[in-house]
Scaffold this motif. Sequence first.
Motif, PDB file in Angstrom:
ATOM      1  N   GLU A 134     -42.015 -35.074-114.461  1.00 17.84           N
ATOM      2  CA  GLU A 134     -40.966 -35.136-113.451  1.00 17.84           C
ATOM      3  C   GLU A 134     -39.817 -36.038-113.904  1.00 17.84           C
ATOM      4  OE1 GLU A 134     -40.440 -33.688-110.593  1.00 17.84           O
ATOM      5  OE2 GLU A 134     -42.267 -32.488-110.503  1.00 17.84           O
ATOM      6  N   TYR A 136     -38.897 -39.358-117.087  1.00 15.95           N
ATOM      7  CA  TYR A 136     -39.357 -40.284-118.120  1.00 15.95           C
ATOM      8  C   TYR A 136     -38.164 -41.025-118.716  1.00 15.95           C
ATOM      9  CZ  TYR A 136     -37.917 -36.785-121.631  1.00 15.95           C
ATOM     10  OH  TYR A 136     -37.217 -35.907-122.395  1.00 15.95           O
ATOM     11  N   ASP A 193     -33.009 -41.044-120.958  1.00 15.27           N
ATOM     12  CA  ASP A 193     -33.582 -40.940-119.613  1.00 15.27           C
ATOM     13  C   ASP A 193     -33.521 -39.494-119.152  1.00 15.27           C
ATOM     14  OD1 ASP A 193     -33.949 -43.725-119.507  1.00 15.27           O
ATOM     15  OD2 ASP A 193     -31.866 -44.009-118.890  1.00 15.27           O
ATOM     16  N   GLN A 195     -34.734 -36.610-115.883  1.00 16.36           N
ATOM     17  CA  GLN A 195     -35.293 -36.291-114.572  1.00 16.36           C
ATOM     18  C   GLN A 195     -35.267 -34.783-114.389  1.00 16.36           C
ATOM     19  OE1 GLN A 195     -33.273 -37.632-110.811  1.00 16.36           O
ATOM     20  NE2 GLN A 195     -35.201 -38.683-110.480  1.00 16.36           N
ATOM     21  N   ASP A 326     -51.445 -39.651-122.384  1.00 14.71           N
ATOM     22  CA  ASP A 326     -51.497 -39.787-120.925  1.00 14.71           C
ATOM     23  C   ASP A 326     -51.643 -38.436-120.243  1.00 14.71           C
ATOM     24  OD1 ASP A 326     -51.209 -42.579-121.029  1.00 14.71           O
ATOM     25  OD2 ASP A 326     -49.034 -42.387-121.195  1.00 14.71           O
ATOM     26  N   TYR A 358     -42.705 -43.954-124.433  1.00 15.75           N
ATOM     27  CA  TYR A 358     -42.404 -43.271-123.177  1.00 15.75           C
ATOM     28  C   TYR A 358     -42.789 -44.130-121.979  1.00 15.75           C
ATOM     29  CZ  TYR A 358     -41.213 -38.693-125.130  1.00 15.75           C
ATOM     30  OH  TYR A 358     -40.593 -37.649-125.766  1.00 15.75           O
ATOM     31  N   ASN A 359     -41.897 -44.175-121.014  1.00 16.30           N
ATOM     32  CA  ASN A 359     -42.203 -44.718-119.689  1.00 16.30           C
ATOM     33  C   ASN A 359     -42.211 -43.540-118.735  1.00 16.30           C
ATOM     34  OD1 ASN A 359     -42.382 -45.993-117.236  1.00 16.30           O
ATOM     35  ND2 ASN A 359     -40.358 -46.959-117.341  1.00 16.30           N
ATOM     36  N   LEU A 360     -43.404 -43.194-118.232  1.00 13.34           N
ATOM     37  CA  LEU A 360     -43.543 -41.996-117.408  1.00 13.34           C
ATOM     38  C   LEU A 360     -43.344 -42.258-115.925  1.00 13.34           C
ATOM     39  CD1 LEU A 360     -46.592 -40.366-119.211  1.00 13.34           C
ATOM     40  CD2 LEU A 360     -44.147 -40.036-119.629  1.00 13.34           C
ATOM     41  N   THR A 361     -43.093 -43.523-115.554  1.00 13.20           N
ATOM     42  CA  THR A 361     -42.837 -43.844-114.142  1.00 13.20           C
ATOM     43  C   THR A 361     -41.548 -44.675-114.031  1.00 13.20           C
ATOM     44  OG1 THR A 361     -44.246 -45.802-114.336  1.00 13.20           O
ATOM     45  CG2 THR A 361     -45.264 -43.748-113.492  1.00 13.20           C
ATOM     46  N   PRO A 362     -40.440 -44.150-114.528  1.00 15.23           N
ATOM     47  CA  PRO A 362     -39.197 -44.915-114.446  1.00 15.23           C
ATOM     48  C   PRO A 362     -38.671 -44.963-113.017  1.00 15.23           C
ATOM     49  CG  PRO A 362     -38.734 -42.725-115.245  1.00 15.23           C
ATOM     50  CD  PRO A 362     -40.231 -42.824-115.126  1.00 15.23           C
ATOM     51  N   ASN A 363     -37.890 -45.966-112.733  1.00  7.47           N
ATOM     52  CA  ASN A 363     -37.287 -46.109-111.408  1.00  7.47           C
ATOM     53  C   ASN A 363     -35.772 -46.062-111.561  1.00  7.47           C
ATOM     54  OD1 ASN A 363     -36.865 -46.580-108.706  1.00  7.47           O
ATOM     55  ND2 ASN A 363     -37.203 -48.797-108.845  1.00  7.47           N
TER      56      ASN A 363
END
Length: 821
Positions: A134, A136, A193, A195, A326, A358-363
């Motif tokens: 969704e 990253y 980034d 989405q 992951d 990878y950051n799979l829960t970015p804000n």
Amino acid sequence: MKYLLALIFYCFLTNLSYGQGIAGYIYDSNNQPIPSARVQVKFNEDLNTVSDMNGKYFIRTEPGVYELVISSIGFESQTVKVTLANTNVAQNVWLQPSDKELDGMVVKSKNRDPAYEIIKEAIKRKKINKRSLEAYSCEAYIKASEELEKKVSPKSNDPEDNDRSAKIESNFETNLDTGAVKNNFAEIKLTLDFQYPNKTKETRHAVKIYGNQYALFYTTTTDARFSIYDNLINLKKVTETPIISPLSQSAIASYKFKLDSVGFYNDVLLYKIKVTPRKKGNATASGYIYIQDSSFAVTHYDLTLKGGNLYKYDEFHFTQSYDFADSLWLLSEQTFHYSVKNRKEKKAGYTVAQFSNYNLTPNFPKRYFNNELGSTSEEAYEKDSSYWESIRPAPLSIEEQLFIRKRDSLFAIQNSEVYLDSIDSVFNKVTLLKIAYDGIDHRNRDKKLQWGLGSIWDMVEPFEIAGVRVGPNYYVFKRWENQKTFWSAGNVDMGVRNGDIKGGGSIRYTYNPFKLGSISAGGSHNFRLINRYDAYLNYVRRSNYIEDSHYHLGHRTEIFNGLYSNININLHDRRPIGKYKFGDWIDRILEDNEPIVFNRYQSLQTIFQLDYVIGQQYLREPHRKVVLGSKGPTVYAYYEKGWNGLLGSDIDYDYIGFGVRQTFSLGTMGTSKYFAKTGRFLNTRDLRYVDQKFFRQSDRWLFSNALYSFQLLQENYPTEEWYFEGHYIHHFNGALINFIPLVKKLKIQLLAGGGALYLPEYDDFNYQELYFGVERVNKILRRRVRIGLYYIMARYSDVPFDHTFKFSVDILNERRNTWNF
């Protein structure tokens, strides 16, 4: 017998190594082993396995009665009942080929390749696999390079070849053994980034470029953002036509698939499938695609494009690889190889981009994703060698290290005061060649100032309306560290036949490079075309000229992203040209070649125009903006006012105009462009002939830019009332003609389009045209040149049918990868 002995031996080994369970081989009807067949215990999802390359399988389980469901791509599933006591049980299975209908295509079982079922399942699950991410954020490292290979003959008698070789050797470091020249090189470190479904933004933290970055492909992720899960793969800077993905909904109609091999990679079972276009065209590629067994996700693919609609390359090759982390398949690497050959030279480029961390829960904050697709800080260009050594995923090759070392050494030398002074002394030296042909230039690097005078060759204008004119011209250019610029240019000349003095000059100061903000001013005393967009033959018609003294002030800027304003103030002193002497050679070609007669008058005009590029995307550099374009249309509004009494102006009129233009893709069917406009004079209390709006008369043989002109308009039409004008062009980019045997080998492409004009004030004058053409792109003197032949049909008010043939020559803008139309 041999299968029985093999099974006994197999059971002995598995009893030692695996313990108690069910074992056996899976074969087809010809007793050939079936690798990667799935064996599932019915009603127990935890008990399952797949057969190896020899068709062998084993399921460890407790004693009991089980039903095994055996299945494989391209075969009918089979269920067998097995009773397991205290020892291993051997159970061989023979599967029969399947006769299913595949997306409307029936493949006979004896000819059917399992690859089609694999591809079908991958297409079925592609939405799930694409949407598994969704959002990253990841880091990316890009390394791009281009090499030039040149065959140099030491005994060449061609002065042009020898001169070109000297220029190359003076600019690049050459490998004398191979003839290869490391021409351009770049490294970029950025954060990407994402989405779902397609929103991206990059932040470039470090940039190092040697040579010309525009010669390199993929120095920013905006150059190629695509997914094999999309129906079309867009490589907008590479090819005019999107590529049909091997996982598109129409893939089976566009490609042939063959299961090349099956094997394990990092404990993952993969199908390697060969992809071949069913028919050679511009919208398909060839290569391999790797698909995982259980999820049917793509783990790697390797595709090649040749010829077709490639803008400037002869061959283009690209790959993408994914790693499993992951519980997701994440893009780990992509590469691009490209080459082009021109006479004795061959350029080859290679780019590798590696993605990690990878950051799979970015804000992401609200409105984070917008039309700004990327940004680069000023510090990004200042990173030293120790930084690059610390962030590179892999060390540079010895060749790359030597190249960078030499370029850095050259940079230090070439930017030393002694060296720059020596270069400037050569550059500023006045020679007879410069005076005669090149022009005189002078540079002051400290002040970033350069000025020049035109050569003797530039001083002569042989084709002016009143005969040959002779006189000097100049330019001045200055750039500041913050990218603000100043530009001035002008000329003074004298007519040989009439002895009259004319000339002019202008200045432009760019005060805001990011918003393209600039102010300009100028003045001139010269001959002026009345209809600047007339047919080319009318450029020598005296009735198309006046004498004009002109003063100008202007301002241009971007108000907000995509919205541009342009304000101009023009003061004219206009006079007829009847007093001048003319040559009589043109009178043999043109009839009634007399200047127009009118009384001298003054004209003050203000012009205001707004252009809005809907959805304009861009990159932010430290001091400037890189516009990437837009998929949406550009609309504009135009208002022109002719003032009466102010500064002695004699005119009085008001004019408004509106227009829209757009370029858009129809996928594999080609690219379309359109332009439509309308307008009228709101006030014509004192409207002079020069200020009227004209519709360009068509050229006789030349196919002019069909977005802004008509091809069979028999005369110029000045207009004051409302008018409606529209143009549409479609380039098929090989969508139709490349599927015709033999004809596709000619490498020609089709074009079709039309236009319409409505002028109510000329008794409801109507004009419509349709045209069809063939075009071919050729390499001429290292440039891509498109030559076209067209057939035009038209009808207008008193003529029900008119037609002719025309030709055109167009040169590719290699920086923008665009043609004129």
